[in-house]
Design an enzyme around this catalytic site. Structure first.
Site, PDB file in Angstrom:
ATOM      1  N   HIS A 217      -1.256   7.070   7.821  1.00 50.13           N
ATOM      2  CA  HIS A 217      -0.317   7.938   7.089  1.00 50.13           C
ATOM      3  C   HIS A 217      -0.965   9.280   6.748  1.00 50.13           C
ATOM      4  CE1 HIS A 217       3.359   5.750   6.316  1.00 50.13           C
ATOM      5  NE2 HIS A 217       2.730   4.698   5.811  1.00 50.13           N
TER       6      HIS A 217
ATOM      7  N   CYS B 221       7.021  -0.671   6.663  1.00 48.15           N
ATOM      8  CA  CYS B 221       6.537   0.486   5.902  1.00 48.15           C
ATOM      9  C   CYS B 221       7.640   0.934   4.955  1.00 48.15           C
ATOM     10  CB  CYS B 221       6.199   1.605   6.881  1.00 48.15           C
ATOM     11  SG  CYS B 221       5.664   3.126   6.093  1.00 48.15           S
ATOM     12  N   LEU B 222       7.259   1.328   3.748  1.00 53.53           N
ATOM     13  CA  LEU B 222       8.243   1.805   2.774  1.00 53.53           C
ATOM     14  C   LEU B 222       8.942   3.082   3.275  1.00 53.53           C
ATOM     15  CD1 LEU B 222       6.170   1.335  -0.515  1.00 53.53           C
ATOM     16  CD2 LEU B 222       8.074  -0.090   0.276  1.00 53.53           C
TER      17      LEU B 222
ATOM     18  N   GLY C  28       0.835  -1.189   0.000  1.00 52.82           N
ATOM     19  CA  GLY C  28       0.000   0.000   0.000  1.00 52.82           C
ATOM     20  C   GLY C  28       0.871   1.239   0.000  1.00 52.82           C
TER      21      GLY C  28
ATOM     22  N   HIS D 153      -3.128   1.133   8.589  1.00 54.74           N
ATOM     23  CA  HIS D 153      -1.770   1.637   8.370  1.00 54.74           C
ATOM     24  C   HIS D 153      -1.776   2.807   7.374  1.00 54.74           C
ATOM     25  CE1 HIS D 153       2.716   0.837   7.793  1.00 54.74           C
ATOM     26  NE2 HIS D 153       2.423   1.658   6.791  1.00 54.74           N
ATOM     27  N   GLU D 154      -2.482   2.629   6.248  1.00 49.84           N
ATOM     28  CA  GLU D 154      -2.458   3.668   5.205  1.00 49.84           C
ATOM     29  C   GLU D 154      -3.245   4.905   5.626  1.00 49.84           C
ATOM     30  OE1 GLU D 154      -0.267   3.305   3.054  1.00 49.84           O
ATOM     31  OE2 GLU D 154       0.029   1.150   3.263  1.00 49.84           O
TER      32      GLU D 154
ATOM     33  N   GLN E  84       3.320   9.790   1.787  1.00 47.56           N
ATOM     34  CA  GLN E  84       4.640   9.165   1.612  1.00 47.56           C
ATOM     35  C   GLN E  84       5.371   9.654   0.366  1.00 47.56           C
ATOM     36  OE1 GLN E  84       2.797   5.054   2.226  1.00 47.56           O
ATOM     37  NE2 GLN E  84       4.895   4.751   2.941  1.00 47.56           N
TER      38      GLN E  84
HETATM   39 NI    NI Z   1       3.527   2.785   5.435  1.00 44.39          NI
END
Ligand code: NI
Length: 170
Positions: A140, A94-95, A46, A136-137, A51
């Protein structure tokens, strides 16, 4: 389409509370296409607009990660209306949080509402892994990383490690 640069902790932009999308125009559609391409290239399960440095409430995710067929899902202005139960999200990553995973306590069920990429309303209940991805998303979009949801001791250890790494890189 173009790949976007993924911001990583401690970039301050990751703390941004993003603004709602008011009009799904060509610019928003381009952002969605670029975010999707960036997510699959990373690869990630995701990606939230925060991000990639964009102050808009947009997330993309794959409904069936790891399968050969891509099942792209887009949510504009998503909100969690209700959450219930608890589950342990094991080794969440997480990226935007490099070289780190941790167990995170998450709700087991969420009821979410959003618009799809064409502006049609979506409302559904998610559980298990999908509920984790959505929490999670959407976090963000509110400037929250999964490391904000672990114990302060673990978070401090991670922060120290990142600082040390930055110092070593000059
Ligand atoms: Ni993330």
């Amino acid at each position: 389409m173009a790949l976007m640069k993924i911001l990583t902790y401690p970039d301050k932009f990751l703390k941004t509370t993003t603004k709602p999308v008011e009009n799904i125009d060509g610019e928003i559609k381009k952002i969605i296409n670029d975010m999707s391409e960036t997510m699959y290239a990373a690869p990630g399960a995701g990606l939230a607009a925060t991000q990639v440095g964009i102050d808009k409430r947009i997330i993309v995710y794959d409904g069936f990660p790891g399968e050969e067929k891509q099942t792209l899902k887009v949510m504009i202005n998503p909100i969690i209306l209700e959450s219930s139960g608890t589950q342990l999200s094991e080794n969440e990553g997480c990226l935007s949080v490099l070289d780190y995973t941790a167990d995170v306590k998450r709700a087991s069920h969420v009821l979410v509402e959003a618009l799809d990429r064409d502006g049609n309303p979506l409302k559904f209940e998610a559980e298990g892994y999908l509920a984790i991805v959505l929490q999670h998303e959407i976090d963000h979009l509110n400037g929250i990383l999964f490391i904000d949801r672990i114990s302060s001791l673990k978070r401090q250890l991670y922060k120290k490690r990142i600082k040390k790494k930055q110092n070593n890189n000059g």
